[in-house]
Write a protein that holds these residues in place. Structure first.
Motif, PDB file in Angstrom:
ATOM      1  N   ARG A   8      -9.029  -1.723   1.102  1.00 12.40           N
ATOM      2  CA  ARG A   8      -8.096  -0.709   1.610  1.00 12.40           C
ATOM      3  C   ARG A   8      -8.628   0.714   1.614  1.00 12.40           C
ATOM      4  O   ARG A   8      -8.186   1.530   2.415  1.00 12.40           O
ATOM      5  CB  ARG A   8      -6.762  -0.792   0.903  1.00 12.40           C
ATOM      6  CG  ARG A   8      -6.793  -0.414  -0.532  1.00 12.40           C
ATOM      7  CD  ARG A   8      -5.429  -0.560  -1.158  1.00 12.40           C
ATOM      8  NE  ARG A   8      -5.652  -0.909  -2.551  1.00 12.40           N
ATOM      9  CZ  ARG A   8      -4.825  -1.549  -3.305  1.00 12.40           C
ATOM     10  NH1 ARG A   8      -3.672  -1.915  -2.820  1.00 12.40           N
ATOM     11  NH2 ARG A   8      -5.127  -1.816  -4.537  1.00 12.40           N
ATOM     12  N   MET A  47       0.849  -1.176   0.000  1.00 12.82           N
ATOM     13  CA  MET A  47       0.000   0.000   0.000  1.00 12.82           C
ATOM     14  C   MET A  47       0.891   1.235   0.000  1.00 12.82           C
ATOM     15  O   MET A  47       1.820   1.319   0.783  1.00 12.82           O
ATOM     16  CB  MET A  47      -0.901  -0.056   1.239  1.00 12.82           C
ATOM     17  CG  MET A  47      -1.601   1.189   1.591  1.00 12.82           C
ATOM     18  SD  MET A  47      -3.326   1.041   1.235  1.00 12.82           S
ATOM     19  CE  MET A  47      -3.783   2.726   1.225  1.00 12.82           C
ATOM     20  N   ASP A  48       0.580   2.168  -0.849  1.00 12.08           N
ATOM     21  CA  ASP A  48       1.363   3.401  -0.950  1.00 12.08           C
ATOM     22  C   ASP A  48       0.731   4.483  -0.072  1.00 12.08           C
ATOM     23  O   ASP A  48      -0.233   5.126  -0.464  1.00 12.08           O
ATOM     24  CB  ASP A  48       1.438   3.856  -2.404  1.00 12.08           C
ATOM     25  CG  ASP A  48       2.258   5.114  -2.583  1.00 12.08           C
ATOM     26  OD1 ASP A  48       2.871   5.586  -1.600  1.00 12.08           O
ATOM     27  OD2 ASP A  48       2.280   5.645  -3.708  1.00 12.08           O
ATOM     28  N   TYR A  49       1.288   4.639   1.121  1.00 12.82           N
ATOM     29  CA  TYR A  49       0.743   5.604   2.073  1.00 12.82           C
ATOM     30  C   TYR A  49       1.105   7.050   1.728  1.00 12.82           C
ATOM     31  O   TYR A  49       0.636   7.962   2.391  1.00 12.82           O
ATOM     32  CB  TYR A  49       1.190   5.265   3.498  1.00 12.82           C
ATOM     33  CG  TYR A  49       0.544   3.997   4.007  1.00 12.82           C
ATOM     34  CD1 TYR A  49      -0.779   3.983   4.407  1.00 12.82           C
ATOM     35  CD2 TYR A  49       1.259   2.802   4.075  1.00 12.82           C
ATOM     36  CE1 TYR A  49      -1.394   2.833   4.862  1.00 12.82           C
ATOM     37  CE2 TYR A  49       0.661   1.640   4.529  1.00 12.82           C
ATOM     38  CZ  TYR A  49      -0.661   1.665   4.917  1.00 12.82           C
ATOM     39  OH  TYR A  49      -1.264   0.514   5.363  1.00 12.82           O
ATOM     40  N   SER A  50       1.912   7.243   0.706  1.00 12.90           N
ATOM     41  CA  SER A  50       2.256   8.606   0.289  1.00 12.90           C
ATOM     42  C   SER A  50       1.441   9.051  -0.925  1.00 12.90           C
ATOM     43  O   SER A  50       1.584  10.182  -1.380  1.00 12.90           O
ATOM     44  CB  SER A  50       3.752   8.704  -0.015  1.00 12.90           C
ATOM     45  OG  SER A  50       4.074   7.884  -1.129  1.00 12.90           O
ATOM     46  N   SER A  51       0.565   8.183  -1.420  1.00 14.68           N
ATOM     47  CA  SER A  51      -0.222   8.531  -2.601  1.00 14.68           C
ATOM     48  C   SER A  51      -1.257   9.603  -2.279  1.00 14.68           C
ATOM     49  O   SER A  51      -1.727   9.729  -1.148  1.00 14.68           O
ATOM     50  CB  SER A  51      -0.928   7.297  -3.171  1.00 14.68           C
ATOM     51  OG  SER A  51      -2.011   6.932  -2.335  1.00 14.68           O
ATOM     52  N   SER A  52      -1.623  10.347  -3.279  1.00 20.33           N
ATOM     53  CA  SER A  52      -2.637  11.392  -3.138  1.00 20.33           C
ATOM     54  C   SER A  52      -3.969  10.785  -2.714  1.00 20.33           C
ATOM     55  O   SER A  52      -4.673  11.338  -1.852  1.00 20.33           O
ATOM     56  CB  SER A  52      -2.788  12.129  -4.469  1.00 20.33           C
ATOM     57  OG  SER A  52      -3.841  13.024  -4.424  1.00 20.33           O
ATOM     58  N   ASP A  59      -2.662  -5.223   3.225  1.00 20.08           N
ATOM     59  CA  ASP A  59      -1.858  -6.180   2.451  1.00 20.08           C
ATOM     60  C   ASP A  59      -2.596  -7.487   2.202  1.00 20.08           C
ATOM     61  O   ASP A  59      -2.449  -8.104   1.155  1.00 20.08           O
ATOM     62  CB  ASP A  59      -0.534  -6.471   3.156  1.00 20.08           C
ATOM     63  CG  ASP A  59       0.383  -5.261   3.183  1.00 20.08           C
ATOM     64  OD1 ASP A  59       0.174  -4.327   2.374  1.00 20.08           O
ATOM     65  OD2 ASP A  59       1.311  -5.239   4.011  1.00 20.08           O
ATOM     66  N   TRP A  78      -4.527   8.056  -0.928  1.00 25.27           N
ATOM     67  CA  TRP A  78      -4.509   7.687   0.482  1.00 25.27           C
ATOM     68  C   TRP A  78      -4.548   8.927   1.373  1.00 25.27           C
ATOM     69  O   TRP A  78      -5.255   8.957   2.376  1.00 25.27           O
ATOM     70  CB  TRP A  78      -3.301   6.824   0.844  1.00 25.27           C
ATOM     71  CG  TRP A  78      -3.262   6.593   2.316  1.00 25.27           C
ATOM     72  CD1 TRP A  78      -2.381   7.112   3.209  1.00 25.27           C
ATOM     73  CD2 TRP A  78      -4.217   5.843   3.096  1.00 25.27           C
ATOM     74  NE1 TRP A  78      -2.713   6.722   4.490  1.00 25.27           N
ATOM     75  CE2 TRP A  78      -3.837   5.947   4.442  1.00 25.27           C
ATOM     76  CE3 TRP A  78      -5.347   5.094   2.779  1.00 25.27           C
ATOM     77  CZ2 TRP A  78      -4.539   5.332   5.474  1.00 25.27           C
ATOM     78  CZ3 TRP A  78      -6.049   4.479   3.803  1.00 25.27           C
ATOM     79  CH2 TRP A  78      -5.652   4.598   5.130  1.00 25.27           C
ATOM     80  N   ARG A  79      -3.786   9.961   1.037  1.00 24.43           N
ATOM     81  CA  ARG A  79      -3.769  11.175   1.861  1.00 24.43           C
ATOM     82  C   ARG A  79      -5.172  11.773   1.960  1.00 24.43           C
ATOM     83  O   ARG A  79      -5.594  12.202   3.035  1.00 24.43           O
ATOM     84  CB  ARG A  79      -2.776  12.188   1.304  1.00 24.43           C
ATOM     85  CG  ARG A  79      -1.316  11.795   1.558  1.00 24.43           C
ATOM     86  CD  ARG A  79      -0.327  12.918   1.302  1.00 24.43           C
ATOM     87  NE  ARG A  79      -0.570  13.649   0.067  1.00 24.43           N
ATOM     88  CZ  ARG A  79       0.000  13.418  -1.104  1.00 24.43           C
ATOM     89  NH1 ARG A  79       0.874  12.435  -1.209  1.00 24.43           N
ATOM     90  NH2 ARG A  79      -0.270  14.151  -2.158  1.00 24.43           N
TER      91      ARG A  79
END
Length: 102
Positions: free
Chosen positions: A51, A1-6, A45, A8-9
């Motif tokens: 998610r 999971m990309d927690y820095s993606s727009s 995950d 997710w933010r």
């Protein structure tokens, strides 16, 4: 999971606002702590299809997060597993009139 993606933010901010920036776990203990983390009830995950679902996300403080997840191994704690077992996929626990008693 990309927690820095727009994506997710934006989702993280949405959930924190929805929970009024209050740790939902510490609230169960009658305590009030500021939530800064959004936890996946069903781990991202293992359940990527959940998610970004609001019902699968819960606002927590660092203390609350530690009660749900072992920060060293990433494994769910007993409390984290109980929360997952009590959370019905697709049903938003926030709108459920009956409070969770974990």
């Amino acid at each position: 999971m990309d927690y820095s993606s727009s994506r997710w933010r934006k989702k993280r901010l949405h959930i924190l606002k929805k929970d009024k920036y209050i740790c939902q776990v510490m609230k169960w203990y009658g305590l009030r702590e500021e939530a800064t983390i959004v936890h996946h009830i069903y781990p991202a995950d293992e359940y990527p299809e959940y998610r970004y679902c609001d019902w699968n996300l819960i606002s927590v403080s660092a203390n609350g997060h530690n009660k749900l997840e072992n920060r060293t191994t990433g494994e769910l704690t007993d409390l984290g597993r109980r929360l997952m077992e009590r959370t019905v996929p697709g049903v938003d626990w926030r709108s459920n009139k009956k409070r969770y008693s974990i």
